[in-house]
Design an enzyme around this catalytic site. Structure first.
Site, PDB file in Angstrom:
ATOM      1  N   GLU A  88      -9.925   5.986   2.877  1.00  0.00           N
ATOM      2  CA  GLU A  88     -10.536   4.959   3.698  1.00  0.00           C
ATOM      3  C   GLU A  88      -9.635   3.838   3.962  1.00  0.00           C
ATOM      4  O   GLU A  88      -8.510   3.805   3.374  1.00  0.00           O
ATOM      5  CB  GLU A  88     -11.462   4.225   2.522  1.00  0.00           C
ATOM      6  CG  GLU A  88     -11.043   3.260   1.558  1.00  0.00           C
ATOM      7  CD  GLU A  88      -9.983   3.795   0.587  1.00  0.00           C
ATOM      8  OE1 GLU A  88     -10.154   4.988   0.331  1.00  0.00           O
ATOM      9  OE2 GLU A  88      -9.222   2.990  -0.086  1.00  0.00           O
ATOM     10  N   LYS A 124       0.697  -1.178   0.037  1.00  0.00           N
ATOM     11  CA  LYS A 124       0.125  -0.106   0.000  1.00  0.00           C
ATOM     12  C   LYS A 124       0.988   1.251   0.123  1.00  0.00           C
ATOM     13  O   LYS A 124       0.461   2.288  -0.650  1.00  0.00           O
ATOM     14  CB  LYS A 124      -0.916   0.022   1.168  1.00  0.00           C
ATOM     15  CG  LYS A 124      -1.821  -0.918   1.201  1.00  0.00           C
ATOM     16  CD  LYS A 124      -3.241  -0.833   0.268  1.00  0.00           C
ATOM     17  CE  LYS A 124      -4.454  -1.730   0.140  1.00  0.00           C
ATOM     18  NZ  LYS A 124      -4.136  -2.950   1.125  1.00  0.00           N
ATOM     19  N   SER A 183       1.786  -9.842  -0.636  1.00  0.00           N
ATOM     20  CA  SER A 183       1.431  -8.302  -0.657  1.00  0.00           C
ATOM     21  C   SER A 183       1.589  -7.596   0.684  1.00  0.00           C
ATOM     22  O   SER A 183       1.805  -6.519   0.837  1.00  0.00           O
ATOM     23  CB  SER A 183      -0.231  -8.084  -1.059  1.00  0.00           C
ATOM     24  OG  SER A 183      -1.025  -8.801  -0.200  1.00  0.00           O
TER      25      SER A 183
HETATM   26  C1  LIG Z   1      -5.203  -3.977   1.042  1.00  0.00           C
HETATM   27  C2  LIG Z   1      -4.524  -5.265   0.883  1.00  0.00           C
HETATM   28  C3  LIG Z   1      -4.755  -6.390  -0.028  1.00  0.00           C
HETATM   29  C4  LIG Z   1      -6.011  -5.931  -1.164  1.00  0.00           C
HETATM   30  O1  LIG Z   1      -5.949  -4.772  -1.838  1.00  0.00           O
HETATM   31  P1  LIG Z   1      -5.717  -4.740  -3.450  1.00  0.00           P
HETATM   32  O2  LIG Z   1      -5.852  -3.544  -3.733  1.00  0.00           O
HETATM   33  O3  LIG Z   1      -6.506  -5.803  -4.170  1.00  0.00           O
HETATM   34  O4  LIG Z   1      -4.259  -5.033  -3.534  1.00  0.00           O
HETATM   35  C5  LIG Z   1      -4.128  -7.294  -0.188  1.00  0.00           C
HETATM   36  N1  LIG Z   1      -3.165  -7.380   0.665  1.00  0.00           N
HETATM   37  C6  LIG Z   1      -2.800  -6.695   1.894  1.00  0.00           C
HETATM   38  C7  LIG Z   1      -1.528  -6.895   2.772  1.00  0.00           C
HETATM   39  C8  LIG Z   1      -3.565  -5.524   1.834  1.00  0.00           C
HETATM   40  O5  LIG Z   1      -3.177  -4.766   2.869  1.00  0.00           O
END
Ligand SMILES: *Cc1c(COP(=O)(O)O)cnc(C)c1O
Length: 377
Positions: free
Chosen positions: A91, A69, A360
């Protein structure tokens, strides 16, 4: 519309300005920790059967604040400052986006307000505390399903009422134009780095790129540089919650239909009258009834395959990666891990396959949920 057009114009000018790109790239390197690591996980791969694939993780969990993010938050933070806006509003669902925005606000000397649904604030408490420690104001939203959908609504209301001073820093590749494009572009380094790292390590492209899909930002970031490579299969792990047949899920591509949500036309979960459905996922960051328009397009064109992954399979992915490699993924990322377990168990991985998995984020925020769901405390 005036606010969106102003943003679109400012973004196009910023992208054309080498000084903007130079500053962003420099800060990503010196303050965020890019490029993030790409490495093999052979002990995890060994759990995937007799002829295990070669598995590489793209470690977005190692970026500052613990998820992808921050890439987008920093890009839009610099854009806001360039537009003369001194205040950021955002948000957040899992809280990772809110933490990233609060961090960028502190770095750039901007003020910050984050809207978070009450259900999410409760289940991701550590991130509420982090945001407050970073100097952000967290406003807990009690309307509707008390999740990210309502947090987006409140953020937009706030933005349009104070648009002269405020930038709305949307966190996923969703919402009205130009946000899906802006967020996709700021997440592009994930896939661009991974592509060159895996070419260096393997001398060839991967057979699969796997990422989890909430709104779609980490997935698009990971997929985008591979879209033109026809031999690379793109798999998006969606939140199947308690199972698609139960209705308690957030799998917009796998089980949704085209419609309008938050200013974009995309796949979403709705009833016959177009009312948005209530979703469920163990992962707060995937618990959104829509998905960005570009991923919807890639799914329609057949380039992307969405794979529904249940809460239970994601929790198993979380535990197996921890036990075998010493890495605790976020519950969102654990859906991508679960997707790989599922692929292997269905015997769909050809011998000698190379898999690139986008991790992620890290799982620290999810310890309470893991403790309860897996009986660890
Ligand atoms: C917010 C988040 C996601 C999902 O959001 P995307 O916009 O689909 O990437 C996935 N993994 C983590 C660790 C997140 O914080």
């Amino acid at each position: 519309m005036a606010a969106l057009l102003e943003l679109e114009h400012a973004y196009d000018l910023a992208r054309a300005d080498p000084a903007f790109t130079r500053e962003l790239t420099g800060l990503l390197r010196t303050r965020i920790g890019r490029p993030t690591l790409l490495h093999q996980v052979p002990r995890f791969a060994a759990r995937l059967g007799a002829a295990p694939p070669t598995v590489y993780l793209k470690r977005e969990d190692m970026a500052h604040t613990g998820s992808h993010k921050i890439n987008n938050a920093l890009g839009q933070g610099l854009l806001a400052r360039r537009m003369g806006k001194r205040r950021l509003v955002a948000e957040t669902g899992a809280g990772q986006h809110g933490v990233a925005v609060a961090t960028v606000a502190a770095m750039l000397g901007l003020s910050c307000t984050v809207y978070m649904g009450a259900v999410d604030a409760e289940r991701q408490r550590p991130n509420v505390i982090r945001m407050r420690l970073l100097g952000a104001e967290v406003r807990v939203v009690e309307t509707g399903s008390r999740r990210i959908k309502e947090a987006i609504t409140e953020s937009v209301r706030d933005w349009v009422s104070q648009v002269d001073t405020t930038h709305y820093l949307l966190g996923s590749a969703a919402g009205p134009a130009p946000y899906p494009r802006i967020v996709r572009d700021f997440q592009y380094p994930i896939g661009a780095e991974a592509r060159s790292q895996i070419l260096t390590a393997e001398g060839r492209l991967p057979d699969y790129v796997i990422a989890c899909i909430g709104g779609g930002s980490n997935a698009l970031g990971a997929f985008r540089p591979f879209v033109a490579d026809a031999g690379v299969r793109l798999l998006g792990a969606e939140a199947a919650g308690r199972g698609l047949h139960t209705g308690a899920h957030a799998a917009s591509l796998s089980a949704g239909s085209p419609g309008e949500i938050d200013g974009s036309f995309s796949y979403l979960l709705q009833d016959d009258d177009g009312q948005i459905a209530t979703t469920h996922s163990v992962a707060a960051g995937l618990d959104y009834p829509g998905v960005g328009p570009e991923l919807s397009y890639l799914e329609d064109s057949g380039r992307l395959s969405s794979v529904p992954i249940t809460d239970d399979l994601a929790l198993r992915g979380m535990r197996e990666l921890g036990h075998s490699e010493g890495i605790i993924p976020a519950l969102e990322s654990a859906h991508a891990v679960g997707c790989l377990l599922d692929l292997a168990e269905r015997g769909e991985l050809a011998a000698g396959s190379v898999v690139l998995l986008c991790l992620s984020g890290r799982g620290d925020k999810d310890l309470d949920i893991a403790a309860r769901e897996l009986g660890l405390f």
